[in-house]
Design a protein around this motif. Sequence first.
Motif, PDB file in Angstrom:
ATOM      1  N   LEU A 279       0.740  -1.231   0.010  1.00 31.94           N
ATOM      2  CA  LEU A 279       0.059   0.054  -0.036  1.00 31.94           C
ATOM      3  C   LEU A 279       0.863   1.429  -0.102  1.00 31.94           C
ATOM      4  CD1 LEU A 279      -3.171   0.246   0.293  1.00 31.94           C
ATOM      5  CD2 LEU A 279      -2.740   0.983   2.777  1.00 31.94           C
ATOM      6  N   TYR A 280       1.789   1.118   0.653  1.00 28.23           N
ATOM      7  CA  TYR A 280       2.984   2.306   1.031  1.00 28.23           C
ATOM      8  C   TYR A 280       3.548   2.515  -0.347  1.00 28.23           C
ATOM      9  CZ  TYR A 280       6.756   5.177   2.968  1.00 28.23           C
ATOM     10  OH  TYR A 280       7.654   6.339   3.140  1.00 28.23           O
ATOM     11  N   ILE A 281       3.731   1.575  -1.146  1.00 23.70           N
ATOM     12  CA  ILE A 281       4.773   1.807  -2.410  1.00 23.70           C
ATOM     13  C   ILE A 281       3.724   2.295  -3.300  1.00 23.70           C
ATOM     14  CG2 ILE A 281       5.715   0.621  -4.304  1.00 23.70           C
ATOM     15  CD1 ILE A 281       7.032  -1.322  -2.112  1.00 23.70           C
ATOM     16  N   LEU A 282       2.282   1.671  -3.474  1.00 20.02           N
ATOM     17  CA  LEU A 282       1.353   2.212  -4.355  1.00 20.02           C
ATOM     18  C   LEU A 282       0.823   3.516  -4.155  1.00 20.02           C
ATOM     19  CD1 LEU A 282      -0.672  -1.004  -4.933  1.00 20.02           C
ATOM     20  CD2 LEU A 282       1.093  -0.179  -6.563  1.00 20.02           C
ATOM     21  N   GLY A 283       0.732   3.816  -2.947  1.00 20.66           N
ATOM     22  CA  GLY A 283       0.074   5.207  -2.723  1.00 20.66           C
ATOM     23  C   GLY A 283       0.491   5.836  -1.437  1.00 20.66           C
ATOM     24  N   ARG A 284       1.856   6.274  -1.613  1.00 23.49           N
ATOM     25  CA  ARG A 284       2.590   6.883  -0.382  1.00 23.49           C
ATOM     26  C   ARG A 284       1.787   7.987   0.085  1.00 23.49           C
ATOM     27  NH1 ARG A 284       6.884   9.849  -0.358  1.00 23.49           N
ATOM     28  NH2 ARG A 284       7.219   9.840  -2.676  1.00 23.49           N
ATOM     29  N   ARG A 285       1.748   8.909  -0.937  1.00 21.20           N
ATOM     30  CA  ARG A 285       1.055  10.344  -0.284  1.00 21.20           C
ATOM     31  C   ARG A 285      -0.221  10.200   0.343  1.00 21.20           C
ATOM     32  NH1 ARG A 285       4.346  14.308  -2.053  1.00 21.20           N
ATOM     33  NH2 ARG A 285       5.928  13.372  -3.742  1.00 21.20           N
ATOM     34  N   GLN A 286      -0.988   9.342  -0.133  1.00 19.02           N
ATOM     35  CA  GLN A 286      -2.310   9.241   0.382  1.00 19.02           C
ATOM     36  C   GLN A 286      -2.240   8.368   1.834  1.00 19.02           C
ATOM     37  OE1 GLN A 286      -5.185   9.971  -0.020  1.00 19.02           O
ATOM     38  NE2 GLN A 286      -5.719  10.168  -2.333  1.00 19.02           N
ATOM     39  N   LEU A 287      -1.187   7.412   1.612  1.00 15.59           N
ATOM     40  CA  LEU A 287      -1.018   6.630   3.004  1.00 15.59           C
ATOM     41  C   LEU A 287      -0.525   7.594   4.034  1.00 15.59           C
ATOM     42  CD1 LEU A 287      -0.979   3.995   4.179  1.00 15.59           C
ATOM     43  CD2 LEU A 287       1.372   3.841   3.806  1.00 15.59           C
ATOM     44  N   LEU A 288       0.278   8.485   3.705  1.00 12.66           N
ATOM     45  CA  LEU A 288       1.054   9.323   4.587  1.00 12.66           C
ATOM     46  C   LEU A 288       0.314  10.358   5.162  1.00 12.66           C
ATOM     47  CD1 LEU A 288       4.802   9.886   3.340  1.00 12.66           C
ATOM     48  CD2 LEU A 288       3.873   8.355   5.175  1.00 12.66           C
ATOM     49  N   SER A 289      -0.579  11.053   4.340  1.00 11.07           N
ATOM     50  CA  SER A 289      -1.796  11.824   4.947  1.00 11.07           C
ATOM     51  C   SER A 289      -2.780  11.173   5.559  1.00 11.07           C
ATOM     52  CB  SER A 289      -2.204  12.787   3.554  1.00 11.07           C
ATOM     53  OG  SER A 289      -3.194  11.774   2.863  1.00 11.07           O
ATOM     54  N   GLY A 290      -2.903  10.055   5.256  1.00  4.07           N
ATOM     55  CA  GLY A 290      -3.865   9.411   6.327  1.00  4.07           C
ATOM     56  C   GLY A 290      -3.547   9.143   7.549  1.00  4.07           C
ATOM     57  N   LEU A 291      -2.014   8.665   7.591  1.00  5.23           N
ATOM     58  CA  LEU A 291      -1.387   8.336   8.861  1.00  5.23           C
ATOM     59  C   LEU A 291      -1.440   9.435   9.915  1.00  5.23           C
ATOM     60  CD1 LEU A 291       1.787   6.313   7.781  1.00  5.23           C
ATOM     61  CD2 LEU A 291      -0.036   5.487   9.271  1.00  5.23           C
ATOM     62  N   THR A 292      -1.313  10.729   9.377  1.00  7.06           N
ATOM     63  CA  THR A 292      -1.355  11.844  10.499  1.00  7.06           C
ATOM     64  C   THR A 292      -2.675  12.449  10.528  1.00  7.06           C
ATOM     65  OG1 THR A 292      -0.647  13.275   8.643  1.00  7.06           O
ATOM     66  CG2 THR A 292       0.892  12.987  10.194  1.00  7.06           C
ATOM     67  N   ALA A 293      -3.851  11.657   9.627  1.00  7.53           N
ATOM     68  CA  ALA A 293      -5.226  12.002   9.832  1.00  7.53           C
ATOM     69  C   ALA A 293      -5.336  13.630   9.888  1.00  7.53           C
ATOM     70  CB  ALA A 293      -5.830  11.475  10.913  1.00  7.53           C
ATOM     71  N   GLY A 294      -4.487  14.343   9.159  1.00 10.04           N
ATOM     72  CA  GLY A 294      -4.981  15.748   9.064  1.00 10.04           C
ATOM     73  C   GLY A 294      -4.372  16.493  10.291  1.00 10.04           C
ATOM     74  N   PHE A 295      -3.338  15.774  11.319  1.00 10.43           N
ATOM     75  CA  PHE A 295      -2.991  16.394  12.302  1.00 10.43           C
ATOM     76  C   PHE A 295      -2.070  17.510  12.044  1.00 10.43           C
ATOM     77  CE2 PHE A 295      -3.700  12.362  14.487  1.00 10.43           C
ATOM     78  CZ  PHE A 295      -4.579  12.677  15.358  1.00 10.43           C
ATOM     79  N   SER A 296      -1.548  17.594  10.784  1.00  7.34           N
ATOM     80  CA  SER A 296      -0.700  18.596  10.488  1.00  7.34           C
ATOM     81  C   SER A 296      -1.406  19.698   9.645  1.00  7.34           C
ATOM     82  CB  SER A 296       0.530  17.986   9.432  1.00  7.34           C
ATOM     83  OG  SER A 296      -0.009  17.409   8.501  1.00  7.34           O
TER      84      SER A 296
END
Lengths: 297, 312
Positions: A279-296
């Motif tokens: 999942l990380y390789i396929l959609g890194r940006r989506q995954l990373l923004s999902g991980l912080t769930a908009g905290f940033s």
Amino acid sequence: MSATLTGSTTTKRDRDMQPAVKLNRPKGRFNLPGGAAGWLWLAIIIIPIYYIVITSLKTQAGYFSQNPLAFPAKPTLENYKMVIEADFTRYFFNSVIITVGAVIPTLIVAFMASFAIVRGNGKFLKGVNALFLMGLAIPLQATIIPVYLMIIKMNLYDSLLAIILPSVAFAIPLSVLIMCNFIRDVPNELFESMRLDGCSEWQTMWRLALPLTKPAIVTVGIYNGLGVWNGFLLPLILTQSPELRVLPLGLWTFQGEFSVNIPAVLASVVLSTLPVLALYILGRRQLLSGLTAGFSK
Amino acid sequence: MSTNNLTTSPLRRQRQKAVEASKGKTGQLAWLAVPALIFFIVFAIIPLAGVFLLSFTTWDGIGAISVAGIANWLSVFTDPGMYHALWLTFVVMILSWIIQTPISLLLGTFTAGSQKYRALLAVLYFLPLLLSSAAIAIAYKALLDPNFGLAAGLHLPFLAQDWLGNPNLALGVVIFVIAWQFVPFHTLIYQGGVRQIPRSIYEAAEIDGAGRVKQFFFITVPQLKYTIITSSTLMTVGSLTYFDLIFVLTNGGPGNATRILPLDMYLTGFRANLMGPASVTAVVLVVIGLVMALVLQRLGGKDRTGSQLEGM
């Protein structure tokens, strides 16, 4: 200034009317302490991961005789075969079931609640919102003992549903918070035009708010999905049958049974991470923004 | 400014009226919130009340529940084990904050730069985010093996310690592994925060002759105030939930050297079958969580209406 005159709601509405702030990347700036820390941290991250991967490819004899950081003399996939034969496919599917089973209802109920909180008014919805906000500050894991008691009383103990139901509840506060922020950013003119076209709120919700909230829904879905996928406490407490084990629990019991066979244990670690890695390789940006769930944000 | 104000505010008021008018009737919309509310009440609010009630009962996890009055509270608060667990929890919380915040801040600023190699490094930095706590704990058990782990691989004899068997070292290991797991997450938060700082502020500072270090301390850090508060809140409230990592890594040992409060709750409740005292510990956890969140929120001031963690 104007905010003090007309109240904060106006400024909030006003903010919605402005185009989204463009991201400002400080470009091309040399940063020595940052660079030093950057390379050092890279070593701290990569060496353990490298060790896990190469050890998982070693034979047990190789593990005991070779330098631990040397590439395996005879790389083997035997360990992976052994792990898969130890019922890891079943654990994998259990993990998929609880993840999908928890994330989809969370997204649906949280989206409907967020829409109501943003679009509706009145004491009831204000109270609901306040309740969810309070839920953010509570370490919900601390409520595990009564959850365990209730799951027993509901005759759900030792089932995948027992993991799913509390997972949904624990995920609701943050999901609602993020989705509310998104729905608030939908320009009111769009809602207004839907109303003038004679659409009901129900239709407005699905036809207007849902498509516009899609990025938030993906973000929240990823964040919650990873939490459930990697969750350990709920499966540990609410299930006991070996055939209901999810991946993290399977890893733990496998490690307990095969503690002498470190290469196989590490192969199980790698295998359990592969789906998320894909999942990380396929959609890194989506995954990373999902991980912080908009905290940033 | 004030003339501008006079001309715009009636318009704004009008628009606000339109907004209110266009909102649906409460009765139509309120029921949309009901499914979420039911889930949350049944599996979060009732258990929250339940944990308080259970703290006044005796229950072994299987048999009948009987009322115990304040016996559990007395036994928990006269048990030195409780104070030890409480102390460890705060040590882990504070040391984690002291270690993780500067590293994450520095790495977040670093990876926010647009250089290609930084983007590549960032891809690797975030790898630990993908692993479950159980996987990380299991991997570290192998890594820390004095004979077949990293110490032997790197030929660094001082790394060949009985990391998980020595009570003085085990807590340090736990704090290190927590940092390994969570620094990437906070780096990601800071990276996002830094990217939102307007470029023009740095340009102005450059014209005024401020160097990089000064810019970092006088622009980046103050501009990240709310990001720091968000990250710190997540870190401290999160440290009350570190359960799986420590459970798999040390199971609270050696002895009680890493038995922090959430783990103590699990071991007391589900291993020693003393649900009453474990519920007391749970209540303590909830109270600490609420107090920490409120204190950190207060530090952030009240002007955070648009903040993500509003209400925490």
